[in-house]
Design a protein around this motif. Sequence first.
Motif: not given
Length: 438
Positions: A413-434
């Motif tokens: 968000a600070a860098a101006g990159r889009a925060v979308t539902t898909a990008s949030v889900k991808a980050k959380l999916e990666k977290a769950q895999q950890q």
Amino acid sequence: MRSIRAAATGAVVMSLALAATACGGGTPGGDGANGSSKTLTYWASNQGASIAVDKKVLQPELDKFEKQTGIKVKVEVVPWSDLLNRILTAATSGQGPDVLNIGNTWSASLQATGALLPWDAKNFEKIGGRDRFVDSALGSTGATGKDPAAVPLYSMSYALYYNKQIFADAGISKPPATWDELIADGKKIRAKGKSPLGAEGSNVSENIHHVFVFAKQHGADFFGTDGKPDFTNPKVVDAVKQYVDLMAKDKVIPAGNAEYAQNQSVSDFAKGKQAMLLWQSAAANLKSQGMSDDAYGIAPVPVQSGKPGTGTQVNSMVAGINLAVFKDSHNLDGATRFVKFMTSDGEQKILNKAYSSIPPVKAAQQDPAFSAPATVVLKDTLATSATALPQVANESQFETAVGTAVKDLFADAAAGRAVTTASVKAKLEKAQQQMPAA
């Protein structure tokens, strides 16, 4: 948990939590577990505006304990950014303190290492009994059905702190009760050249506390009823996105706060640079930085609609600090006496007043010192609209994995990159895999 809320890095936390065994800590060279040693080591968490402030608060009380018992307490105030790693390393190496502070959200994770003294009925009796403590505090001391791994020391809840003058200058007559109201007020505040709301975007545990509450408000949780991670639940994804959107879309949180992790948002509020702050029991911290009590107001954290209460009206996690003992301490008797001292009615009044927290000891909580209007907001929140983070063995890994995902989203968000539902889900999916396998 309180003040700086940063958890340790994921790889270290996970490997140590999985490897930890029933190794203890304790004062090296002690005279045995019967307590004849005249020293104790104590790791205290950083509760005040600085480590120096903590030492100023704690040392007179430690001196008092030494005068009463003849036992000298060697204290080290450990920053929150280091504390969990230090504890887990001590649990595996046996080179740790006798007594230590732990964030109450870590209780079940540290309990699973086997390194901490269980507080069974016999041990509770040594400090005056379990029924001296309020139920909400005892609810964050370990896994359900097991003897607590620690004893409550300080209780806290989140609140919304707001600068009265900035609100008046922006024509705002009352604090926001809902997130929509907060966003609308933010536009008025920005128009006056001030930042609306502060956040610690790089503070992993602070991120967890907020997205946990947002998830509750969306009627979801990060774990299913079977105890397994459910980070990509659509309601969880929506909750995380709503929090990050306070920066990414709503422009309520400044982009620069994506890098904050060391109480900078508290300092910005104390200096009048920002209008609002979501924090745990902040009064003492603000006062130490020169902000007068009458310069700000305190209100419940906003909800989606209506007012705070039960169910989806949750507006805080049950925050706090617990006091734990390494069960292989060379001075278990002295450590137990120290826990009794720190949780005595008198010390509870002194310490919780100094940190503007709430005593988890019933008798101390009823003292008039904790009846001020601002304190009542915190007490009411704990009693009616707060809930404990999951008391599961891999809670610390959850904090690290999801808290880091939120940190990365703030960076986007600070860098101006889009925060979308898909990008949030991808980050959380990666977290769950950890997360470790059940």
